[in-house]
Design a protein around this motif. Sequence first.
Motif, PDB file in Angstrom:
ATOM      1  N   TYR A 145      16.742  -4.918 -36.539  1.00  0.00           N
ATOM      2  CA  TYR A 145      17.624  -5.949 -36.009  1.00  0.00           C
ATOM      3  C   TYR A 145      16.779  -7.192 -35.701  1.00  0.00           C
ATOM      4  CZ  TYR A 145      20.521  -1.833 -34.940  1.00  0.00           C
ATOM      5  OH  TYR A 145      21.229  -0.668 -35.016  1.00  0.00           O
ATOM      6  N   THR A 147      17.240 -11.109 -33.455  1.00  0.00           N
ATOM      7  CA  THR A 147      18.099 -12.013 -32.678  1.00  0.00           C
ATOM      8  C   THR A 147      17.468 -13.396 -32.572  1.00  0.00           C
ATOM      9  OG1 THR A 147      17.083 -11.629 -30.494  1.00  0.00           O
ATOM     10  CG2 THR A 147      18.752 -10.030 -31.238  1.00  0.00           C
ATOM     11  N   GLN A 151      21.505 -20.984 -34.112  1.00  0.00           N
ATOM     12  CA  GLN A 151      22.253 -20.714 -35.350  1.00  0.00           C
ATOM     13  C   GLN A 151      21.501 -21.258 -36.567  1.00  0.00           C
ATOM     14  OE1 GLN A 151      25.236 -18.891 -35.547  1.00  0.00           O
ATOM     15  NE2 GLN A 151      24.696 -18.938 -37.702  1.00  0.00           N
ATOM     16  N   THR A 169      19.605  -6.764 -39.829  1.00  0.00           N
ATOM     17  CA  THR A 169      20.877  -7.146 -39.208  1.00  0.00           C
ATOM     18  C   THR A 169      20.606  -8.222 -38.162  1.00  0.00           C
ATOM     19  OG1 THR A 169      21.722  -4.901 -39.512  1.00  0.00           O
ATOM     20  CG2 THR A 169      22.905  -6.317 -37.962  1.00  0.00           C
ATOM     21  N   TYR A 171      21.674 -11.101 -35.241  1.00  0.00           N
ATOM     22  CA  TYR A 171      22.636 -11.407 -34.183  1.00  0.00           C
ATOM     23  C   TYR A 171      22.238 -12.710 -33.511  1.00  0.00           C
ATOM     24  CZ  TYR A 171      24.306  -6.564 -34.434  1.00  0.00           C
ATOM     25  OH  TYR A 171      24.834  -5.368 -34.863  1.00  0.00           O
ATOM     26  N   GLN A 172      23.241 -13.521 -33.197  1.00  0.00           N
ATOM     27  CA  GLN A 172      22.966 -14.744 -32.441  1.00  0.00           C
ATOM     28  C   GLN A 172      23.165 -14.483 -30.952  1.00  0.00           C
ATOM     29  OE1 GLN A 172      25.495 -18.103 -33.209  1.00  0.00           O
ATOM     30  NE2 GLN A 172      24.179 -19.534 -32.106  1.00  0.00           N
ATOM     31  N   PRO A 178      22.591  -9.923 -27.311  1.00  0.00           N
ATOM     32  CA  PRO A 178      23.506  -9.444 -28.356  1.00  0.00           C
ATOM     33  C   PRO A 178      23.507  -7.919 -28.508  1.00  0.00           C
ATOM     34  CG  PRO A 178      22.248 -11.322 -29.145  1.00  0.00           C
ATOM     35  CD  PRO A 178      21.639 -10.920 -27.840  1.00  0.00           C
ATOM     36  N   LEU A 179      22.327  -7.303 -28.348  1.00  0.00           N
ATOM     37  CA  LEU A 179      22.275  -5.837 -28.450  1.00  0.00           C
ATOM     38  C   LEU A 179      22.936  -5.188 -27.247  1.00  0.00           C
ATOM     39  CD1 LEU A 179      20.253  -6.604 -30.696  1.00  0.00           C
ATOM     40  CD2 LEU A 179      18.940  -4.566 -30.056  1.00  0.00           C
ATOM     41  N   ASP A 181      25.415  -6.480 -25.566  1.00  0.00           N
ATOM     42  CA  ASP A 181      26.854  -6.665 -25.781  1.00  0.00           C
ATOM     43  C   ASP A 181      27.419  -5.675 -26.795  1.00  0.00           C
ATOM     44  OD1 ASP A 181      26.704  -8.769 -24.013  1.00  0.00           O
ATOM     45  OD2 ASP A 181      26.675 -10.337 -25.552  1.00  0.00           O
ATOM     46  N   GLN A 182      26.611  -5.342 -27.792  1.00  0.00           N
ATOM     47  CA  GLN A 182      27.064  -4.433 -28.852  1.00  0.00           C
ATOM     48  C   GLN A 182      26.832  -2.960 -28.499  1.00  0.00           C
ATOM     49  OE1 GLN A 182      28.313  -5.202 -32.041  1.00  0.00           O
ATOM     50  NE2 GLN A 182      28.392  -7.390 -31.662  1.00  0.00           N
TER      51      GLN A 182
END
Length: 286
Positions: A145, A147, A151, A169, A171-172, A178-179, A181-182
């Motif tokens: 992953y 982050t 953007q 993978t 994530y912004q 982000p991790l 949150d997921q």
Amino acid sequence: MSQMKQYEVLQWASLFLEKHHREQRVAEILLQHHLNYSRNDFFMNMREPIDPNIIQRFKRDVEKHVETGMPIQHLMGYEEFYGRKFKVNEHVLVPRPETEELVQHVANYIETTSSEHQIRVVDVGTGSGVIAISLALQLPNAMVYATDISQEALQVAKTNAKNHQAQVTFYQGNFLQPLIDQGIKTDIIVSNPPYIPRSEEKTLADTVKNFDPDMALYAEENGLAAYKEIISQSTSVLELNGYIAVEIGHAQSESVNDIIQKNYPQSKRNTIQDINGKDRIVTAKL
């Protein structure tokens, strides 16, 4: 300059750079780029004449570098890292050779650590994506992953991943948020976060401070703010036997070790020096 040979063009550029207090090696790197030569071909063709159009473009880039301090990586559009070319621009930090040592250390750690499940790695503040992509390519069985809060930086990273066909993978978001949150857990956290105190801005070369993005360079709290946030967030993300590896400024070893100890009192911490003998990586095994 129409019939100039390669060595003559190189000599002109080297002297011009030296006169204006720029690194002379820039001439070699830029000319090799404009000729689209391998390093071997570059030195084999020193006595060959160069197309005047190439000389003109090369001269324009050398002069622009001298006048503005624009990094040659921005002029070329890429930087080499870990044996591969990566796109870079004003939205990402130009990767440094010291960061290759961070990638090598993490790759070695993973390769020598047996695990029953697929290793999950997150590159925090990925920028151009060089760490995440290099690890994904070296460790095809790992889940990688990455982050970044920017953007624009993520667009560069995604382009690099696509160019190198790397499975990452993206994530912004802010560091590990982000991790969180997921609801994603990870085994290894690796990061080259911003760590330069604002007070040191004047000591940086114009090629760095005027072109690398501020958010990739500077951190509050004497350069330690990013470490504090990443390590704090990591308690919601990192598995029980997790591993942390972060790049540091050469004088930050003690402070970063203290930050980790406060969050993980039982962790085994270590400081690794770079090829120049400076403290460069702090690791922690939970």
